[in-house]
Scaffold this motif. Sequence first.
Motif, PDB file in Angstrom:
ATOM      1  N   SER A  53       0.693  -1.334  -0.037  1.00 51.77           N
ATOM      2  CA  SER A  53       0.103   0.127   0.000  1.00 51.77           C
ATOM      3  C   SER A  53       0.732   1.505  -0.260  1.00 51.77           C
ATOM      4  O   SER A  53       0.413   2.398  -0.097  1.00 51.77           O
ATOM      5  N   PRO A  75      -7.276  14.679   7.130  1.00 59.05           N
ATOM      6  CA  PRO A  75      -7.086  14.299   5.587  1.00 59.05           C
ATOM      7  C   PRO A  75      -6.270  13.299   5.278  1.00 59.05           C
ATOM      8  O   PRO A  75      -6.524  12.279   4.649  1.00 59.05           O
ATOM      9  N   PHE A  76      -5.261  12.915   6.010  1.00 57.95           N
ATOM     10  CA  PHE A  76      -4.238  11.753   5.793  1.00 57.95           C
ATOM     11  C   PHE A  76      -5.010  10.668   6.108  1.00 57.95           C
ATOM     12  O   PHE A  76      -4.905   9.653   5.552  1.00 57.95           O
ATOM     13  N   ARG A  78      -7.904   9.752   6.009  1.00 57.26           N
ATOM     14  CA  ARG A  78      -9.079   9.316   5.146  1.00 57.26           C
ATOM     15  C   ARG A  78      -8.609   8.847   3.996  1.00 57.26           C
ATOM     16  O   ARG A  78      -8.911   7.479   3.484  1.00 57.26           O
ATOM     17  N   SER A  79      -7.234   9.444   3.346  1.00 54.89           N
ATOM     18  CA  SER A  79      -6.698   8.686   2.238  1.00 54.89           C
ATOM     19  C   SER A  79      -6.080   7.372   2.584  1.00 54.89           C
ATOM     20  O   SER A  79      -5.962   6.446   1.910  1.00 54.89           O
ATOM     21  N   ILE A  80      -5.585   7.327   3.801  1.00 55.49           N
ATOM     22  CA  ILE A  80      -4.959   6.204   4.169  1.00 55.49           C
ATOM     23  C   ILE A  80      -5.692   5.028   4.314  1.00 55.49           C
ATOM     24  O   ILE A  80      -5.696   3.858   3.876  1.00 55.49           O
ATOM     25  N   LEU A  82      -8.602   4.587   2.733  1.00 47.72           N
ATOM     26  CA  LEU A  82      -9.225   4.353   1.451  1.00 47.72           C
ATOM     27  C   LEU A  82      -7.980   3.391   0.760  1.00 47.72           C
ATOM     28  O   LEU A  82      -8.560   2.487  -0.103  1.00 47.72           O
ATOM     29  N   LYS A  83      -6.895   3.753   1.029  1.00 43.59           N
ATOM     30  CA  LYS A  83      -5.912   3.086   0.409  1.00 43.59           C
ATOM     31  C   LYS A  83      -5.868   1.570   0.993  1.00 43.59           C
ATOM     32  O   LYS A  83      -5.717   0.461   0.492  1.00 43.59           O
ATOM     33  N   ASN A  93     -15.923   2.079   1.636  1.00 48.37           N
ATOM     34  CA  ASN A  93     -16.451   2.867   2.651  1.00 48.37           C
ATOM     35  C   ASN A  93     -16.751   2.041   4.028  1.00 48.37           C
ATOM     36  O   ASN A  93     -17.501   2.625   4.800  1.00 48.37           O
ATOM     37  N   VAL A  96     -13.956   3.894   5.950  1.00 46.75           N
ATOM     38  CA  VAL A  96     -13.878   5.318   6.035  1.00 46.75           C
ATOM     39  C   VAL A  96     -15.399   5.938   6.725  1.00 46.75           C
ATOM     40  O   VAL A  96     -15.453   6.809   7.470  1.00 46.75           O
TER      41      VAL A  96
END
Length: 162
Positions: A53, A75-76, A78-80, A82-83, A93, A96
Amino acid sequence: MRLFNINFQKNKKITLEEQNNSKKYDQYVELGKLVKEARTQNNLSVKELSNISKIPESSINSIENNIEDLRPRDPFLRSILLKLEKCLFMENNTLVGLEIRETNTFEKNKKKIILRKFDFLNSWQGSFFYFLFLILILFFLNRYFISNINIIEIQIIEEKGK
């Protein structure tokens, strides 16, 4: 009786705040459990998941073990998440949806922004203030010399008259 009611209401508010804090804690614990279960189901170690990842091992460990100080912010995170959903073949989701959005993660100091935005050299406002400053200086210099010239001329005329 009235004192008892006031104290009871204060205690009631405190318990509601404690419940909200415990919900936040439980959601991050559940989030960590889901990530750990999905990782073990796919027979991946933390290091292997990190390589797949491209997420640092410390971030994955902080999410799984609910270490608040090391866990990335909103913000970080959330992207982690999703990944991680994509790498662990989870439904969209699921992670998330459990994340709690934190507000005011990046605080701005508005007093400094106002002074930094104002540019005297390259803006019309700066040119306008510079023009007003020049006119003001000319006005004061003119008043100073006019007031001194009148005194000097009067003295010279009186000396010629004698």
